[in-house]
Design a protein around this motif. Structure first.
Motif, short mmCIF file in Angstrom:
data_model
loop_
_atom_site.label_atom_id
_atom_site.label_comp_id
_atom_site.label_asym_id
_atom_site.label_seq_id
_atom_site.Cartn_x
_atom_site.Cartn_y
_atom_site.Cartn_z
N LYS A 333 0.82 -1.20 0.00
CA LYS A 333 0.00 0.00 0.00
C LYS A 333 0.86 1.25 0.00
CE LYS A 333 -3.63 2.34 2.66
NZ LYS A 333 -4.48 2.28 3.87
N ASP A 334 1.97 1.21 0.75
CA ASP A 334 2.84 2.39 0.88
C ASP A 334 3.80 2.56 -0.29
OD1 ASP A 334 1.63 2.87 3.28
OD2 ASP A 334 3.24 2.03 4.51
N ASN A 335 4.00 1.50 -1.07
CA ASN A 335 4.99 1.57 -2.15
C ASN A 335 4.38 1.09 -3.47
OD1 ASN A 335 7.75 2.06 -0.56
ND2 ASN A 335 6.53 0.57 0.59
N PRO A 336 3.40 1.82 -3.99
CA PRO A 336 2.75 1.39 -5.24
C PRO A 336 3.71 1.39 -6.43
CG PRO A 336 2.07 3.61 -4.65
CD PRO A 336 2.83 3.07 -3.48
N GLU A 337 4.66 2.36 -6.47
CA GLU A 337 5.59 2.42 -7.59
C GLU A 337 6.51 1.20 -7.59
OE1 GLU A 337 5.29 4.72 -5.31
OE2 GLU A 337 4.30 6.41 -6.29
N ALA A 338 7.04 0.86 -6.40
CA ALA A 338 7.94 -0.30 -6.30
C ALA A 338 7.20 -1.58 -6.67
CB ALA A 338 8.50 -0.39 -4.88
N ARG A 339 5.94 -1.66 -6.26
CA ARG A 339 5.16 -2.85 -6.57
C ARG A 339 4.91 -2.96 -8.07
NH1 ARG A 339 -1.03 -4.25 -4.65
NH2 ARG A 339 -1.00 -6.45 -5.27
N HIS A 342 8.06 -4.02 -9.77
CA HIS A 342 8.31 -5.44 -9.55
C HIS A 342 7.44 -6.29 -10.48
CE1 HIS A 342 9.21 -9.17 -7.44
NE2 HIS A 342 7.90 -9.40 -7.34
N LYS A 343 6.19 -5.89 -10.68
CA LYS A 343 5.30 -6.62 -11.58
C LYS A 343 5.82 -6.55 -13.01
CE LYS A 343 0.89 -6.38 -9.10
NZ LYS A 343 -0.51 -5.90 -9.17
N ARG A 344 6.28 -5.35 -13.42
CA ARG A 344 6.80 -5.21 -14.79
C ARG A 344 8.02 -6.11 -15.01
NH1 ARG A 344 5.52 0.30 -13.84
NH2 ARG A 344 7.69 0.73 -13.27
N THR A 345 8.89 -6.14 -14.01
CA THR A 345 10.09 -6.97 -14.11
C THR A 345 9.72 -8.45 -14.17
OG1 THR A 345 11.38 -5.34 -12.88
CG2 THR A 345 12.26 -7.57 -12.99
N ARG A 347 6.90 -9.77 -15.25
CA ARG A 347 6.30 -10.08 -16.54
C ARG A 347 7.35 -10.17 -17.64
NH1 ARG A 347 1.89 -6.68 -14.73
NH2 ARG A 347 2.91 -4.88 -15.71
N ALA A 348 8.32 -9.25 -17.59
CA ALA A 348 9.38 -9.26 -18.61
C ALA A 348 10.21 -10.53 -18.51
CB ALA A 348 10.27 -8.03 -18.43
N ASN A 349 10.53 -10.94 -17.27
CA ASN A 349 11.31 -12.17 -17.09
C ASN A 349 10.53 -13.39 -17.57
OD1 ASN A 349 13.41 -10.72 -15.96
ND2 ASN A 349 12.74 -11.08 -13.84
N ALA A 350 9.21 -13.38 -17.30
CA ALA A 350 8.40 -14.51 -17.75
C ALA A 350 8.35 -14.60 -19.28
CB ALA A 350 6.98 -14.37 -17.17
N LYS A 351 8.23 -13.44 -19.93
CA LYS A 351 8.20 -13.42 -21.38
C LYS A 351 9.52 -13.90 -21.96
CE LYS A 351 4.73 -9.79 -22.00
NZ LYS A 351 4.47 -8.41 -22.53
N ALA A 352 10.62 -13.42 -21.33
CA ALA A 352 11.93 -13.81 -21.82
C ALA A 352 12.14 -15.31 -21.67
CB ALA A 352 13.03 -13.05 -21.06
N ALA A 353 11.70 -15.85 -20.56
CA ALA A 353 11.85 -17.30 -20.33
C ALA A 353 11.02 -18.07 -21.33
CB ALA A 353 11.42 -17.63 -18.90
#
Length: 360
Positions: A333-339, A342-345, A347-353
């Motif tokens: 809740k306090d760190n929406p940008e970090a969250r 993290h989600k973007r990273t 998803r990108a790792n999943a796509k790369a894999a």
């Protein structure tokens, strides 16, 4: 753990008077510990009930010994603990629910839980054969069960209050007798208002009976009394400040507070709501469960309520699962940008894999 030996347990099971006496004496303090909170209702301690419960507890220890099928002192202590708690709960209900049997009181409490804590709806429920079938009460018994649950309500009714029973009767002692208001001038909202006041009084009495931190947490979660409604605002920090606990401990505290409130509101003792300390198998045999104190909420819980920190050694986290979830929720809740990052990273790792796997 009481100071008992396995040999004493074996001898006592064989009716050795010396061993039986030693067990009664060794468990005396534990019986008193269990009896004390059961004799405390709505913050008031009943000394006479306390002494009566102690006597019942002593007998329960002896009864536990006659039914105990284990061999060790540790097993007996766990079995005795469960037996005494059950006996004292039954005795407290018998002595505090005057006018109705334990069975009737239990049926009303069951109906009360199904009716969201509304006593007048519960009264109608237990008298309805469509719901209760052969266990349905007569209207008179259902009303007696409600009045027994309410305690001294009939003697402390405020002037002008009205209570409707399952037979449609109303008590209009003030409106009809003292003022002379005809029955047909009493509106449904008057009855609803009177019923609501009884529920509100019961809620406040139950909150008063809870431990201070649990009372503060629930009151601030629902905005009861002078507390702001932090629950509506989803403000765990506000609840933490009022209850004087770490923010991460709020979820765990509320979980235990709700359990304690429900038990006490339905007529049980707050003492009935404790961390699990033993497990009873299908034969009735109880064995102790290892517990650990959470460093965040300070509650003792079974080990499986803590995440494993080291699989090799079996070491557990210092904070329980509930507190960990609460801390994680607050971080997100306090760190929406970090969250989001993290989600973007992820998803990108999943796509790369997936891409590399497809290429292979």
């Amino acid at each position: 753990m009481v100071e008992l030996t396995d040999e004493q347990i074996t001898a006592a099971k064989a009716n050795d008077i010396t061993a039986v006496t030693a067990i009664i004496e060794a468990t005396e303090e534990r019986v008193r510990q269990i009896a004390w909170p059961h004799a405390t209702r709505v913050g008031t301690h009943d000394a006479a009930l306390f002494e009566e419960l102690i006597q019942v507890g002593r007998v329960a220890v002896w009864e536990a010994l006659t039914r105990f099928e284990g061999d060790t002192a540790a097993q007996f202590f766990a079995f005795m603990n469960s037996t005494v708690k059950g006996k004292l709960s039954d005795e407290r209900r018998r002595q505090t629910r005057q006018g109705v049997s334990q069975s009737a009181a239990a049926r009303f409490e069951m109906a009360l839980s199904l009716c969201d804590g509304k006593p007048f709806d519960a009264e109608k429920y237990v008298a309805d054969r469509a719901h209760m079938h052969d266990r349905a009460m007569s209207p008179e018994l259902a009303r007696a069960a409600r009045l027994s649950w309410q305690g001294q309500e009939p003697l402390s009714m405020r002037e002008g209050e009205i209570c409707a029973g399952v037979d449609g009767s109303t008590r209009l002692s003030f409106l009809t007798s003292d003022v002379g208001v005809p029955d047909d001038l009493i509106e449904p909202r008057d009855v609803i208002s009177a019923e609501r006041r009884i529920v509100v009084d019961r809620v406040r009495e139950t909150l008063d009976a809870l431990p201070t931190q649990q009372e503060a947490a629930l009151s601030s979660y629902y905005g009861i009394g002078d507390y702001p409604d932090f629950g509506a605002a989803d403000d765990a920090r506000g609840i933490a400040a009022v209850a004087d606990v770490p923010v991460g401990a709020v979820e765990s505290l509320l979980e235990h507070a709700h359990d304690a409130f429900r038990t006490a509101y339905l007529g049980g003792s707050v003492a009935d709501v404790t961390a699990v300390t033993d497990v009873v198998d299908e034969t009735g045999q109880a064995t102790p469960v290892e517990t650990k104190e959470c460093k965040s909420c300070a509650l003792s819980k079974p080990l499986d309520e803590f995440y494993v920190r080291n699989k090799a050694t079996g070491a557990r986290m210092a904070a329980c699962k509930s507190c960990k979830r609460g801390a994680t929720k607050m971080f997100r809740k306090d760190n929406p940008e970090a969250r989001a990052a993290h989600k973007r990273t992820s998803r990108a790792n999943a796509k790369a894999a997936a891409a590399s796997g497809g290429a292979a």
